[in-house]
Design an enzyme around this catalytic site. Sequence first.
Site, PDB file in Angstrom:
ATOM      1  NE  ARG A 229      -2.586  -1.657   3.307  1.00  0.00           N
ATOM      2  CZ  ARG A 229      -3.124  -1.715   4.519  1.00  0.00           C
ATOM      3  NH1 ARG A 229      -4.170  -0.967   4.807  1.00  0.00           N
ATOM      4  NH2 ARG A 229      -2.621  -2.503   5.449  1.00  0.00           N
TER       5      ARG A 229
ATOM      6  CE  LYS B 203       3.964  -0.938   6.604  1.00  0.00           C
ATOM      7  NZ  LYS B 203       2.923  -1.891   7.009  1.00  0.00           N
TER       8      LYS B 203
ATOM      9  CD  GLN C 179       6.713 -13.875   7.923  1.00  0.00           C
ATOM     10  OE1 GLN C 179       6.857 -12.663   7.998  1.00  0.00           O
ATOM     11  NE2 GLN C 179       5.564 -14.468   8.211  1.00  0.00           N
TER      12      GLN C 179
ATOM     13  N   GLY D  21       1.395 -14.381   7.814  1.00  0.00           N
ATOM     14  CA  GLY D  21       0.719 -13.838   8.983  1.00  0.00           C
ATOM     15  C   GLY D  21       1.669 -13.512  10.123  1.00  0.00           C
TER      16      GLY D  21
ATOM     17  CG  ASP E 205       3.741  -0.971  10.471  1.00  0.00           C
ATOM     18  OD1 ASP E 205       3.632  -1.251  11.677  1.00  0.00           O
ATOM     19  OD2 ASP E 205       2.949  -1.379   9.602  1.00  0.00           O
TER      20      ASP E 205
ATOM     21  CG  ASN F  72      37.995  24.930  -6.185  1.00  0.00           C
ATOM     22  OD1 ASN F  72      37.432  25.361  -7.185  1.00  0.00           O
ATOM     23  ND2 ASN F  72      37.376  24.180  -5.294  1.00  0.00           N
TER      24      ASN F  72
END
Length: 459
Positions: A16, A23, A73, A78, A103, A386
């Site tokens: 999303r 994320k 994972q 889940g 998050d 320079n």
Amino acid sequence: MSNRYAVILAAGQGTRMKSKLYKVLHPVLGRPMLQHVIDQLEIVQLDEMATVVGFGADKVIDHIGDKSQFVLQEEQLGTGHAVIQAENVLQDKEGTTIVVCGDTPLITSETYKALFDHHEQEGAKATILTAKAPNPTGYGRVIRNEKNEVERIVEHKDASEKERQIDEINTGTYCFDNKALFAALQEVSNDNVQGEYYLPDVIEILKNKNEKVIASLTPDFEETLGVNDRVALAQAEKTMKMRINEKHMRNGVSIIDPDNTYIGPDVIIEQDVIVHPGTIITGDSTIKTNAELGPYSEISNCVVGEATVIKQSVANDSQIGARVKIGPYAHIRPETAIGNEVKIGNFVEIKKTKINDFSKVSHLSYIGDAQVGNNVNVGCGTITVNYDGKKKFLTTIEDDAFIGCNSNLVAPVTIGKGSYVAAGSTITKNIPEDSLSIARARQTNKEGYASKIKNRQKD
């Protein structure tokens, strides 16, 4: 106090967010969300921390480094499935494990500590951090029995219409007896709409075994905000910004317009500093007492000295002394060191340069790769030349030198102590102490020639 551990859930892809960036690495006030979580947990003084990573794991590990152990994972099945990935790290240990989401950057160390303390004082097997949500849509609901005890948690998509009317929500943060947690995870089923292993199902499993499950209701719902899209990211940024600004104001800093002032979490500001609207201060910056910044200045990784004023300017990775005046519209680039009572005026760019006390570069100049002494005056339009296309070279301007307007100092070159450079000169050789250097073509006037040019233009 028992041993304390943490499992941070940071494996979600975050679709999303609609971003190629992992994320939990999206920044809130310049610091990745996951970093905020880890920093607050570190204050609680944990014995062990395991971060569950998945999509983009390498980038997360590179950023966090050795502040946490990492477990992978590979499939996102889940939250319960995610926690069980930490089994090899924590399974047989005595103590309390907090499970938090990567998050949730706004939860403070005080809230984490209060949750730990409440869980341990009550001798619970599980404690849920809950909050009253103004709009609970999308959140798991906390179901209580007639004795007001926690009965279970039901996800929004699995909740009945009656259950969806409940406004007490599961924030996704828990404390568990560590051994009880991993034992219960073995019994979690994926018999639900999503076919996933939900961590909240551990609550029901423990309740069925007559274990003590309690809730710790936090009064600050906003603190528990989980960031799942760019709208929530902006909300988290705003909340964090106001939290930090309020802390500085209560410590004696005048922030004229807190809604339009951005101060990073690592910034140190002393008393009686004034910060004007539109100012951004980030990184490891320290602002000394009585300094005045802005409006619309950007300061990053700088030390700004006492009573220094920086107006509408940008300064990065530099040391700036006391009672310095900078701007408007100056640019202080990295590796610059500015002494005390120096003036850097409008449209001046300073790069990798040391400028000693009482010197002035008042306007429209570029000073790069230079050493500037005390009480030097650099005239308008001066440039240290320079760079030859391959290498950078040093310009040295010694104490009390005076550089006239529109001068080019072609490095490597030294302007001796007390010397003068005439306006419009291009200096290619060293100038001895107490000398006047003039390096420009002799002026020639051709009287009446202008009319010839004008007549030629008419043809």
